[in-house]
Write an enzyme that holds these catalytic residues in place. Structure first.
Site, mmCIF file in Angstrom:
data_model
loop_
_atom_site.group_PDB
_atom_site.id
_atom_site.type_symbol
_atom_site.label_atom_id
_atom_site.label_comp_id
_atom_site.label_asym_id
_atom_site.label_seq_id
_atom_site.Cartn_x
_atom_site.Cartn_y
_atom_site.Cartn_z
ATOM 1 N N LYS A 10 9.785 -6.423 9.368
ATOM 2 C CA LYS A 10 9.736 -4.688 9.361
ATOM 3 C C LYS A 10 9.513 -4.420 10.889
ATOM 4 O O LYS A 10 9.474 -5.110 11.918
ATOM 5 C CB LYS A 10 8.606 -4.572 8.504
ATOM 6 C CG LYS A 10 8.608 -4.759 7.076
ATOM 7 C CD LYS A 10 7.448 -4.414 6.437
ATOM 8 C CE LYS A 10 7.516 -4.593 4.773
ATOM 9 N NZ LYS A 10 6.270 -4.075 4.083
ATOM 10 N N TYR A 50 13.372 -0.456 -2.123
ATOM 11 C CA TYR A 50 12.246 -0.038 -2.414
ATOM 12 C C TYR A 50 12.355 0.740 -3.954
ATOM 13 O O TYR A 50 11.300 1.473 -4.028
ATOM 14 C CB TYR A 50 11.488 0.724 -1.279
ATOM 15 C CG TYR A 50 10.696 -0.472 -0.438
ATOM 16 C CD1 TYR A 50 10.106 -1.362 -0.677
ATOM 17 C CD2 TYR A 50 10.920 -0.190 1.004
ATOM 18 C CE1 TYR A 50 9.566 -2.382 -0.054
ATOM 19 C CE2 TYR A 50 10.246 -1.067 1.894
ATOM 20 C CZ TYR A 50 9.665 -2.228 1.438
ATOM 21 O OH TYR A 50 9.125 -3.053 2.177
ATOM 22 N N PHE A 58 2.752 6.815 -1.636
ATOM 23 C CA PHE A 58 3.064 6.231 -0.286
ATOM 24 C C PHE A 58 4.631 6.107 0.094
ATOM 25 O O PHE A 58 5.087 5.615 1.086
ATOM 26 C CB PHE A 58 2.502 4.850 0.148
ATOM 27 C CG PHE A 58 2.953 3.727 -0.762
ATOM 28 C CD1 PHE A 58 3.729 3.078 -0.581
ATOM 29 C CD2 PHE A 58 1.956 3.389 -2.221
ATOM 30 C CE1 PHE A 58 4.186 1.842 -1.673
ATOM 31 C CE2 PHE A 58 2.175 2.450 -2.973
ATOM 32 C CZ PHE A 58 3.273 1.864 -2.820
ATOM 33 N N ARG A 86 5.145 -15.530 -0.312
ATOM 34 C CA ARG A 86 4.185 -14.933 -0.242
ATOM 35 C C ARG A 86 2.526 -15.238 -0.002
ATOM 36 O O ARG A 86 1.995 -14.527 0.587
ATOM 37 C CB ARG A 86 4.115 -14.239 -1.926
ATOM 38 C CG ARG A 86 5.367 -13.729 -2.438
ATOM 39 C CD ARG A 86 5.507 -12.296 -2.098
ATOM 40 N NE ARG A 86 4.499 -11.449 -2.862
ATOM 41 C CZ ARG A 86 4.257 -10.155 -2.720
ATOM 42 N NH1 ARG A 86 5.530 -9.553 -1.961
ATOM 43 N NH2 ARG A 86 3.475 -9.550 -3.326
ATOM 44 N N THR A 92 -1.158 -7.334 0.955
ATOM 45 C CA THR A 92 -0.541 -6.319 1.107
ATOM 46 C C THR A 92 -1.325 -5.536 2.364
ATOM 47 O O THR A 92 -0.810 -5.295 3.567
ATOM 48 C CB THR A 92 -0.315 -5.491 0.086
ATOM 49 O OG1 THR A 92 0.398 -5.908 -0.963
ATOM 50 C CG2 THR A 92 0.538 -4.036 0.635
ATOM 51 N N ARG A 103 -0.177 -11.446 7.709
ATOM 52 C CA ARG A 103 -0.827 -10.052 7.692
ATOM 53 C C ARG A 103 -2.418 -10.393 8.213
ATOM 54 O O ARG A 103 -2.838 -9.602 8.947
ATOM 55 C CB ARG A 103 -0.667 -9.538 6.430
ATOM 56 C CG ARG A 103 0.723 -9.087 6.139
ATOM 57 C CD ARG A 103 0.872 -8.935 4.653
ATOM 58 N NE ARG A 103 2.265 -8.135 4.236
ATOM 59 C CZ ARG A 103 2.680 -7.976 3.090
ATOM 60 N NH1 ARG A 103 1.744 -8.315 2.140
ATOM 61 N NH2 ARG A 103 3.740 -7.337 2.981
ATOM 62 N N ASN A 113 2.501 -3.645 7.726
ATOM 63 C CA ASN A 113 2.238 -5.196 7.529
ATOM 64 C C ASN A 113 3.215 -6.091 7.686
ATOM 65 O O ASN A 113 3.165 -7.163 7.109
ATOM 66 C CB ASN A 113 1.579 -5.013 5.990
ATOM 67 C CG ASN A 113 2.618 -4.897 5.030
ATOM 68 O OD1 ASN A 113 3.779 -4.576 5.567
ATOM 69 N ND2 ASN A 113 2.470 -4.659 3.653
ATOM 70 N N HIS A 116 8.187 -8.588 4.562
ATOM 71 C CA HIS A 116 8.513 -8.634 3.142
ATOM 72 C C HIS A 116 8.774 -9.691 2.692
ATOM 73 O O HIS A 116 9.551 -10.238 3.593
ATOM 74 C CB HIS A 116 9.333 -7.256 3.036
ATOM 75 C CG HIS A 116 9.959 -7.449 1.400
ATOM 76 N ND1 HIS A 116 9.481 -6.769 0.369
ATOM 77 C CD2 HIS A 116 11.021 -8.125 1.020
ATOM 78 C CE1 HIS A 116 10.038 -6.900 -0.600
ATOM 79 N NE2 HIS A 116 11.232 -7.831 -0.017
ATOM 80 N N GLU A 127 17.189 -8.216 -4.611
ATOM 81 C CA GLU A 127 17.141 -7.750 -3.337
ATOM 82 C C GLU A 127 18.217 -8.619 -2.339
ATOM 83 O O GLU A 127 18.639 -7.720 -1.572
ATOM 84 C CB GLU A 127 15.636 -8.022 -2.632
ATOM 85 C CG GLU A 127 14.540 -7.362 -3.400
ATOM 86 C CD GLU A 127 13.264 -7.649 -3.202
ATOM 87 O OE1 GLU A 127 12.259 -7.122 -3.690
ATOM 88 O OE2 GLU A 127 13.005 -8.564 -2.469
HETATM 89 P P1 IDP Z 1 3.968 -6.067 -0.894
HETATM 90 O O1 IDP Z 1 4.590 -5.743 0.189
HETATM 91 O O2 IDP Z 1 2.759 -6.986 -0.485
HETATM 92 O O3 IDP Z 1 4.952 -6.839 -2.087
HETATM 93 P P2 IDP Z 1 4.020 -3.612 -2.330
HETATM 94 O O4 IDP Z 1 2.940 -3.129 -3.165
HETATM 95 O O5 IDP Z 1 5.203 -4.313 -3.030
HETATM 96 O O6 IDP Z 1 3.420 -4.690 -1.405
HETATM 97 O O7 IDP Z 1 4.424 -2.226 -1.440
HETATM 98 C C1 IDP Z 1 5.652 -2.397 -0.534
HETATM 99 C C2 IDP Z 1 5.255 -2.031 0.836
HETATM 100 O O8 IDP Z 1 4.701 -0.418 0.814
HETATM 101 C C3 IDP Z 1 4.113 -2.731 1.420
HETATM 102 O O9 IDP Z 1 4.544 -3.980 2.058
HETATM 103 C C4 IDP Z 1 3.645 -1.801 2.456
HETATM 104 O O10 IDP Z 1 4.595 -1.638 3.446
HETATM 105 C C5 IDP Z 1 3.657 -0.434 1.810
HETATM 106 N N1 IDP Z 1 2.607 -0.017 0.857
HETATM 107 C C6 IDP Z 1 2.062 -0.701 -0.280
HETATM 108 N N2 IDP Z 1 0.934 0.105 -0.832
HETATM 109 C C7 IDP Z 1 0.610 0.970 0.167
HETATM 110 C C8 IDP Z 1 -0.242 1.946 0.195
HETATM 111 O O11 IDP Z 1 -1.013 2.080 -0.596
HETATM 112 N N3 IDP Z 1 0.091 2.744 1.220
HETATM 113 C C9 IDP Z 1 0.715 2.873 2.226
HETATM 114 N N4 IDP Z 1 1.715 1.880 2.242
HETATM 115 C C10 IDP Z 1 1.682 0.964 1.019
HETATM 116 MG MG MG Z 2 6.336 -6.006 -3.337
#
Ligand code: IDP
Ligand code: MG
Length: 148
Positions: A10, A50, A58, A86, A92, A103, A113, A116, A127
């Site tokens: 990212k 997304y 968010f 993963r 996350t 992370r 973070n 992805h 994707e």
């Molecule tokens: P992941 O990347 O660990 O699969 P997801 O829940 O799919 O997490 O969320 C996608 C992306 O959205 C996250 O990697 C992060 O960049 C962002 N994100 C997820 N939850 C939050 C939040 O509560 N606040 C702000 N950004 C978030």
């Molecule tokens: Mg995800």
């Protein structure tokens, strides 16, 4: 079960010069890079990628973030690659992610973070074509494959 998974480094990974560090971890683990490019996501493409998060609190901030600077997109291949990536990424939220994960070692934010990775076979199948055509995904053998 050999799988392919979509990995994105990212905008914070690019800006913090962590691209080499992160790719190196995946390489050393034994995953194979079968496609890779650097690109600047448009809002359209970011929203497609997304789409499952549309409507979440968010979401707008996430789209701003992922389109704020260039990213690296890759397809990685290997035995149960989706789960392996993963686990290497960690939780996350960088604050909660285990040390030893990407992370956990380099992130302190839930949004910024660094990385992805597709979360299931269905997600990977959805994707990967957002970023790569079939011709961009290469089939080849690595000389050390029998040792991995
Ligand atoms: P992941 O990347 O660990 O699969 P997801 O829940 O799919 O997490 O969320 C996608 C992306 O959205 C996250 O990697 C992060 O960049 C962002 N994100 C997820 N939850 C939050 C939040 O509560 N606040 C702000 N950004 C978030
Ligand atoms: Mg995800």
């Amino acid at each position: 079960m050999r799988q392919k998974t979509l990995v994105l480094l990212k905008p914070d990974a690019v800006n913090r010069r962590l691209v080499g560090e992160i790719i190196s971890r995946f390489e050393r683990k034994g995953l194979k890079i079968v496609a890779m490019k650097m690109l600047w996501l448009t809002r359209d493409r970011a929203e497609k990628h997304y789409e499952v998060h549309r409507g979440k609190p968010f979401y707008e901030s996430l789209i701003d973030y992922i389109t704020s600077a260039p990213i690296i997109a890759m397809v990685l291949e290997g035995e149960r690659a989706i789960e392996v990536v993963r686990r290497m990424m960690g939780k996350t939220n960088g604050v909660e992610a285990e040390p030893g994960t990407i992370r956990g070692d380099f992130a302190m934010s839930i949004q910024n973070n660094l990385v992805h990775g597709s979360d299931s076979e269905e997600s990977a199948a959805r994707e990967i074509p957002i970023f790569f055509s079939d011709e961009e995904i290469l089939e080849y053998r690595l000389v050390d494959e029998i040792w991995i």
